[in-house]
Design a protein around this motif. Sequence first.
Motif, mmCIF file in Angstrom:
data_model
loop_
_atom_site.group_PDB
_atom_site.id
_atom_site.type_symbol
_atom_site.label_atom_id
_atom_site.label_comp_id
_atom_site.label_asym_id
_atom_site.label_seq_id
_atom_site.Cartn_x
_atom_site.Cartn_y
_atom_site.Cartn_z
ATOM 1 N N VAL A 238 0.855 -1.191 0.000
ATOM 2 C CA VAL A 238 0.000 0.000 0.000
ATOM 3 C C VAL A 238 0.889 1.239 0.000
ATOM 4 O O VAL A 238 1.785 1.382 0.845
ATOM 5 N N VAL A 239 0.633 2.115 -0.963
ATOM 6 C CA VAL A 239 1.388 3.365 -1.069
ATOM 7 C C VAL A 239 0.519 4.490 -0.540
ATOM 8 O O VAL A 239 -0.539 4.789 -1.105
ATOM 9 N N LYS A 240 0.957 5.123 0.513
ATOM 10 C CA LYS A 240 0.178 6.187 1.131
ATOM 11 C C LYS A 240 0.166 7.443 0.260
ATOM 12 O O LYS A 240 1.070 7.633 -0.569
ATOM 13 N N PRO A 241 -0.818 8.308 0.445
ATOM 14 C CA PRO A 241 -0.850 9.560 -0.330
ATOM 15 C C PRO A 241 0.403 10.401 -0.057
ATOM 16 O O PRO A 241 0.882 10.477 1.080
ATOM 17 N N GLY A 242 0.946 10.992 -1.121
ATOM 18 C CA GLY A 242 2.103 11.865 -0.988
ATOM 19 C C GLY A 242 3.393 11.153 -0.670
ATOM 20 O O GLY A 242 4.350 11.767 -0.169
ATOM 21 N N SER A 243 3.463 9.846 -0.954
ATOM 22 C CA SER A 243 4.692 9.091 -0.662
ATOM 23 C C SER A 243 5.009 8.152 -1.817
ATOM 24 O O SER A 243 4.286 8.086 -2.810
ATOM 25 N N SER A 244 6.090 7.408 -1.677
ATOM 26 C CA SER A 244 6.469 6.427 -2.688
ATOM 27 C C SER A 244 6.938 5.151 -1.996
ATOM 28 O O SER A 244 7.325 5.156 -0.827
ATOM 29 N N GLU A 245 6.871 4.044 -2.713
ATOM 30 C CA GLU A 245 7.277 2.752 -2.186
ATOM 31 C C GLU A 245 8.123 2.031 -3.232
ATOM 32 O O GLU A 245 7.942 2.220 -4.440
ATOM 33 N N THR A 246 9.049 1.205 -2.743
ATOM 34 C CA THR A 246 9.865 0.404 -3.647
ATOM 35 C C THR A 246 9.624 -1.076 -3.379
ATOM 36 O O THR A 246 9.382 -1.488 -2.242
ATOM 37 N N ILE A 247 9.681 -1.842 -4.451
ATOM 38 C CA ILE A 247 9.522 -3.301 -4.370
ATOM 39 C C ILE A 247 10.818 -3.913 -4.885
ATOM 40 O O ILE A 247 11.264 -3.616 -6.007
ATOM 41 N N GLU A 248 11.429 -4.773 -4.073
ATOM 42 C CA GLU A 248 12.703 -5.378 -4.450
ATOM 43 C C GLU A 248 12.527 -6.854 -4.785
ATOM 44 O O GLU A 248 11.926 -7.617 -4.018
ATOM 45 N N LYS B 55 19.504 -7.140 -7.722
ATOM 46 C CA LYS B 55 18.072 -7.079 -7.451
ATOM 47 C C LYS B 55 17.376 -6.118 -8.427
ATOM 48 O O LYS B 55 17.990 -5.173 -8.926
ATOM 49 N N ILE B 56 16.136 -6.403 -8.686
ATOM 50 C CA ILE B 56 15.290 -5.498 -9.467
ATOM 51 C C ILE B 56 14.560 -4.610 -8.465
ATOM 52 O O ILE B 56 13.972 -5.101 -7.498
ATOM 53 N N VAL B 57 14.567 -3.308 -8.708
ATOM 54 C CA VAL B 57 13.878 -2.366 -7.826
ATOM 55 C C VAL B 57 12.772 -1.664 -8.620
ATOM 56 O O VAL B 57 13.045 -0.991 -9.627
ATOM 57 N N LEU B 58 11.539 -1.856 -8.163
ATOM 58 C CA LEU B 58 10.377 -1.210 -8.789
ATOM 59 C C LEU B 58 9.950 -0.058 -7.879
ATOM 60 O O LEU B 58 9.729 -0.270 -6.681
#
Length: 530
Positions: free
Chosen positions: A429-439, A502-505
């Motif tokens: 879950v990506v909160k409003p006004g933020s970013s997230e990465t998936i490794e 690693k792949i980073v999304l």
Amino acid sequence: MTAEVKVEEKQVESEDEVKAVEEVDGSETKVVEKISSFKEESDFFSDLKDSEKKALSDLKTKLEEAIVENTLFRKKKETPVKVTDAVVTEEAKAETTEDVVQKESPKEEVKTEADVVDTKEEVKAEIAEEEKKTEEAVVTKEADVVDTKEEVKAEIAEEEKKSEEAVVTKEATVEQEEEDEIVDNDIELWGVPLLPSKGAEGTDVILLKFLRARDFKVNDAFEMLKKTLKWRKEQKINSVLGRDFGEDLASAAYMNGLDRESRPVCYNVYSVFGNEELYQATFGSEQTRENLLKWRFQLMEKGTQKLDLKPGGVTSLLQIHDLKNCPGPLKKELWVAIKNAIVALQDNYPELVSRNVFINVPFWFYAVSTLLSPFLTQRTKSKFVVPRPANVTETLLKYIPAEEIPVQYGGFKRDDDTEFSKEAVSEVVVKPGSSETIEIPATETEGTLVWDVAVLGWEVNYKEEFVPADEGAYTIIVQKVKKIGSNEGPVRNSFKNSESGKIVLTVDNVSSKKKKRVLYRYRTKTESSC
């Protein structure tokens, strides 16, 4: 006449579902009652209420007697309606008598005229001569009346003879119908024996479906079951499975995947009827419309074959109705066919559909649904789910796992997919006004990484990179940053690495005020796994 459409919203696990529309009746507007969310009941006898157990027991008793005594379809013998024929004959005689009286009335008029003329002596001679002529005419008319009566009697006798012959024929027909309706003790429905004394574990499941469809009213459920069995015989449903209806309708409705409860999922796609050539071939005549219904029954029968009709088993389907680019209400043949199909399925396949989910609905759908509403039971309506167009994927995910949702509806399921099999789907879950990465780890020095990513609602910035394990190595851009709109489908990509890393999304939700759900899965392919 203008029709306003009012949509009532219901929060169901954080998802808005449209549950009501307005119904127009003359100058008054009636709002359809808001329907509560439907929940399937247990088929285990121990889970039933006492009143439901009694109803099931009573229905089994009635069904056992009807099958054993061969009265399941047999109607009560009734004396052929000779009385009706006699009544008709009496009416014919009465009408004939009236005609005779009307023909005899000139005689009375002549006599009355003669009495008046007798008071006038100056025209006695003329009257005498006139009376003579009149008497001759009366005699002639009386003879005609006698002849007419004889003719009528002959006609009546002939009609009575025909009526008696018709009654005899009717008696023979009734006896033949009763002889044809003999039921075998091994009678089955959807592969389940119906005779309760056989002790098949699926019998209770079948009977509970009919009871629930009729609010546990035993007599109503029994009549519904009898009508269903008779309907199946008349429609020759058992032979429908083997029929070939061609490939034109294959894309209009099909089974694809399982829901979260392992129910088969049936997709109905109405946009195919936007093709005018196919539309005319499907709805152009009564025969082709009848074939359409038979084809739909065939699909339902194929669906029931995938079920496990026993307590605790999978006993229903999930129906998805995609109305994107569906022909509008002006295509009346389509909507009449839809109404006929819905009614037939409701009446003859009770409780075999867990829910009907309508997606991509156009604005006019709510008006059309009011026309269908009178033909639906309240229980059927309670199974309808109509999400907002922006919430299609989110709604489907409530009932179907992402790996089973076709890619065109925001899921990961692709036809003839060889890249993935049973890999798990994860969520961030990506909160409003933020970013997230998936490794995604790339532990192999040589291999190929494959991944699927879907963001519900999208409207985010997205990029993909390969980061080597060696700190001195350069990061490789797999997919540069791009804006992904709300209409975008899931993303699939791959990367062949020559070193570990690693792949980073990265999913950037900085500019949005709403949280975003990110679904993803991945797989590492090596030479040995390919």
